[in-house]
Scaffold this motif. Structure first.
Motif, PDB file in Angstrom:
ATOM      1  N   PRO A  78      86.402  63.235  30.951  1.00  0.00           N
ATOM      2  CA  PRO A  78      85.970  62.393  32.072  1.00  0.00           C
ATOM      3  C   PRO A  78      87.073  61.436  32.551  1.00  0.00           C
ATOM      4  N   THR A  79      87.832  60.886  31.612  1.00  0.00           N
ATOM      5  CA  THR A  79      88.914  59.971  31.995  1.00  0.00           C
ATOM      6  C   THR A  79      90.026  60.726  32.708  1.00  0.00           C
ATOM      7  N   ALA A  80      90.353  61.906  32.231  1.00  0.00           N
ATOM      8  CA  ALA A  80      91.391  62.706  32.887  1.00  0.00           C
ATOM      9  C   ALA A  80      90.966  63.058  34.309  1.00  0.00           C
ATOM     10  N   ARG A  81      89.717  63.430  34.495  1.00  0.00           N
ATOM     11  CA  ARG A  81      89.223  63.765  35.835  1.00  0.00           C
ATOM     12  C   ARG A  81      89.257  62.534  36.736  1.00  0.00           C
ATOM     13  N   PHE A  82      88.916  61.395  36.170  1.00  0.00           N
ATOM     14  CA  PHE A  82      88.934  60.134  36.909  1.00  0.00           C
ATOM     15  C   PHE A  82      90.336  59.849  37.441  1.00  0.00           C
ATOM     16  N   PHE A  83      91.353  60.019  36.597  1.00  0.00           N
ATOM     17  CA  PHE A  83      92.729  59.770  37.026  1.00  0.00           C
ATOM     18  C   PHE A  83      93.275  60.900  37.890  1.00  0.00           C
ATOM     19  N   GLN A  84      92.777  62.110  37.696  1.00  0.00           N
ATOM     20  CA  GLN A  84      93.242  63.242  38.496  1.00  0.00           C
ATOM     21  C   GLN A  84      92.971  63.009  39.982  1.00  0.00           C
ATOM     22  N   ALA A  85      91.900  62.316  40.288  1.00  0.00           N
ATOM     23  CA  ALA A  85      91.588  62.032  41.688  1.00  0.00           C
ATOM     24  C   ALA A  85      92.687  61.202  42.342  1.00  0.00           C
ATOM     25  N   LEU A  86      93.420  60.437  41.557  1.00  0.00           N
ATOM     26  CA  LEU A  86      94.504  59.610  42.103  1.00  0.00           C
ATOM     27  C   LEU A  86      95.846  60.319  42.092  1.00  0.00           C
ATOM     28  N   SER A  87      95.896  61.530  41.569  1.00  0.00           N
ATOM     29  CA  SER A  87      97.175  62.234  41.456  1.00  0.00           C
ATOM     30  C   SER A  87      97.637  62.815  42.785  1.00  0.00           C
ATOM     31  N   ASP A  88      96.756  62.880  43.760  1.00  0.00           N
ATOM     32  CA  ASP A  88      97.117  63.401  45.068  1.00  0.00           C
ATOM     33  C   ASP A  88      97.578  62.242  45.950  1.00  0.00           C
ATOM     34  N   PRO A  89      98.798  62.303  46.497  1.00  0.00           N
ATOM     35  CA  PRO A  89      99.298  61.197  47.321  1.00  0.00           C
ATOM     36  C   PRO A  89      98.411  60.873  48.525  1.00  0.00           C
ATOM     37  N   THR A  90      97.803  61.877  49.128  1.00  0.00           N
ATOM     38  CA  THR A  90      96.927  61.613  50.282  1.00  0.00           C
ATOM     39  C   THR A  90      95.697  60.828  49.859  1.00  0.00           C
ATOM     40  N   ARG A  91      95.099  61.194  48.729  1.00  0.00           N
ATOM     41  CA  ARG A  91      93.929  60.451  48.249  1.00  0.00           C
ATOM     42  C   ARG A  91      94.304  59.017  47.909  1.00  0.00           C
ATOM     43  N   LEU A  92      95.474  58.843  47.311  1.00  0.00           N
ATOM     44  CA  LEU A  92      95.909  57.493  46.977  1.00  0.00           C
ATOM     45  C   LEU A  92      96.136  56.667  48.244  1.00  0.00           C
ATOM     46  N   ARG A  93      96.746  57.278  49.258  1.00  0.00           N
ATOM     47  CA  ARG A  93      96.926  56.575  50.541  1.00  0.00           C
ATOM     48  C   ARG A  93      95.579  56.206  51.153  1.00  0.00           C
ATOM     49  N   LEU A  94      94.630  57.131  51.114  1.00  0.00           N
ATOM     50  CA  LEU A  94      93.298  56.844  51.640  1.00  0.00           C
ATOM     51  C   LEU A  94      92.635  55.700  50.879  1.00  0.00           C
ATOM     52  N   LEU A  95      92.726  55.739  49.575  1.00  0.00           N
ATOM     53  CA  LEU A  95      92.098  54.695  48.771  1.00  0.00           C
ATOM     54  C   LEU A  95      92.711  53.336  49.080  1.00  0.00           C
ATOM     55  N   GLU A  96      94.022  53.284  49.165  1.00  0.00           N
ATOM     56  CA  GLU A  96      94.671  52.009  49.483  1.00  0.00           C
ATOM     57  C   GLU A  96      94.293  51.530  50.884  1.00  0.00           C
ATOM     58  N   PHE A  97      94.130  52.454  51.820  1.00  0.00           N
ATOM     59  CA  PHE A  97      93.707  52.121  53.171  1.00  0.00           C
ATOM     60  C   PHE A  97      92.291  51.542  53.158  1.00  0.00           C
ATOM     61  N   ILE A  98      91.411  52.137  52.371  1.00  0.00           N
ATOM     62  CA  ILE A  98      90.023  51.685  52.283  1.00  0.00           C
ATOM     63  C   ILE A  98      89.924  50.369  51.509  1.00  0.00           C
ATOM     64  N   LEU A  99      90.864  50.115  50.602  1.00  0.00           N
ATOM     65  CA  LEU A  99      90.859  48.842  49.882  1.00  0.00           C
ATOM     66  C   LEU A  99      90.957  47.654  50.841  1.00  0.00           C
ATOM     67  N   ALA A 100      91.667  47.831  51.944  1.00  0.00           N
ATOM     68  CA  ALA A 100      91.887  46.739  52.889  1.00  0.00           C
ATOM     69  C   ALA A 100      90.625  46.390  53.671  1.00  0.00           C
ATOM     70  N   ALA A 101      89.787  47.376  53.965  1.00  0.00           N
ATOM     71  CA  ALA A 101      88.580  47.142  54.762  1.00  0.00           C
ATOM     72  C   ALA A 101      87.717  48.395  54.767  1.00  0.00           C
ATOM     73  N   GLU A 102      86.468  48.239  55.163  1.00  0.00           N
ATOM     74  CA  GLU A 102      85.593  49.390  55.329  1.00  0.00           C
ATOM     75  C   GLU A 102      86.156  50.269  56.441  1.00  0.00           C
ATOM     76  N   ARG A 103      86.126  51.602  56.239  1.00  0.00           N
ATOM     77  CA  ARG A 103      86.736  52.527  57.203  1.00  0.00           C
ATOM     78  C   ARG A 103      85.800  53.671  57.535  1.00  0.00           C
ATOM     79  N   THR A 104      85.998  54.237  58.719  1.00  0.00           N
ATOM     80  CA  THR A 104      85.296  55.457  59.108  1.00  0.00           C
ATOM     81  C   THR A 104      86.214  56.640  58.833  1.00  0.00           C
ATOM     82  N   ALA A 105      85.636  57.846  58.860  1.00  0.00           N
ATOM     83  CA  ALA A 105      86.450  59.045  58.679  1.00  0.00           C
ATOM     84  C   ALA A 105      87.490  59.154  59.786  1.00  0.00           C
ATOM     85  N   ALA A 106      87.124  58.776  61.015  1.00  0.00           N
ATOM     86  CA  ALA A 106      88.073  58.829  62.133  1.00  0.00           C
ATOM     87  C   ALA A 106      89.260  57.900  61.890  1.00  0.00           C
ATOM     88  N   GLU A 107      89.007  56.728  61.361  1.00  0.00           N
ATOM     89  CA  GLU A 107      90.097  55.800  61.039  1.00  0.00           C
ATOM     90  C   GLU A 107      90.981  56.383  59.931  1.00  0.00           C
TER      91      GLU A 107
END
Length: 136
Positions: A17-46
């Protein structure tokens, strides 16, 4: 108690479970999305505009982040809005960035790979490298 998976030690099963949890962050696009969402609530279009990728790909990445609990989704009419699912995510990302900065690899380590990570280490049946080279 954790269920036993044949062929795996109980200690190994508990790391999945921990490996799967961290695997989600191994993709640069997902990490960029997560950091973008950290700043504010976002829509899929944003998220699409921010990453420059198609709606289906953004949807897959957001689904992965949602499944691991990094992101929470709520519907407002026809619009889905994404926000951070757990306040500890901000701390986790901050710690990961600090660790990466403290332990950077050789020059070029932080650059995007020139090959897809999936193509690295591809093997033909029998464990031989797909390109036909057989080590010594």
């Amino acid at each position: 108690m954790q269920d036993h998976i044949p062929g795996h030690t109980p200690a190994a099963v508990t790391v999945y479970p921990t490996a799967r949890f961290f695997q989600a962050l191994s993709d640069p696009t997902r990490l960029r999305l997560l950091e973008f969402i950290l700043a504010a609530e976002r829509t899929a279009a944003e998220c699409m505009a921010h990453t420059g990728i198609s709606q289906p790909r953004v949807s897959v990445h957001l689904s992965s982040l949602t499944a691991c609990g990094y992101v929470r989704v709520r519907r407002r009419g026809r619009i889905l809005r994404y926000t951070v699912g757990d306040p500890r995510v901000r701390e986790l990302i901050g710690l990961a960035r600090a660790l990466a900065a403290d332990h950077m690899g050789p020059p070029g380590f932080d650059e995007a790979p020139t090959r897809s990570p999936r193509s690295i280490g591809n093997r033909a049946p029998g464990g031989q490298p797909a390109h036909g080279f057989r080590p010594g």
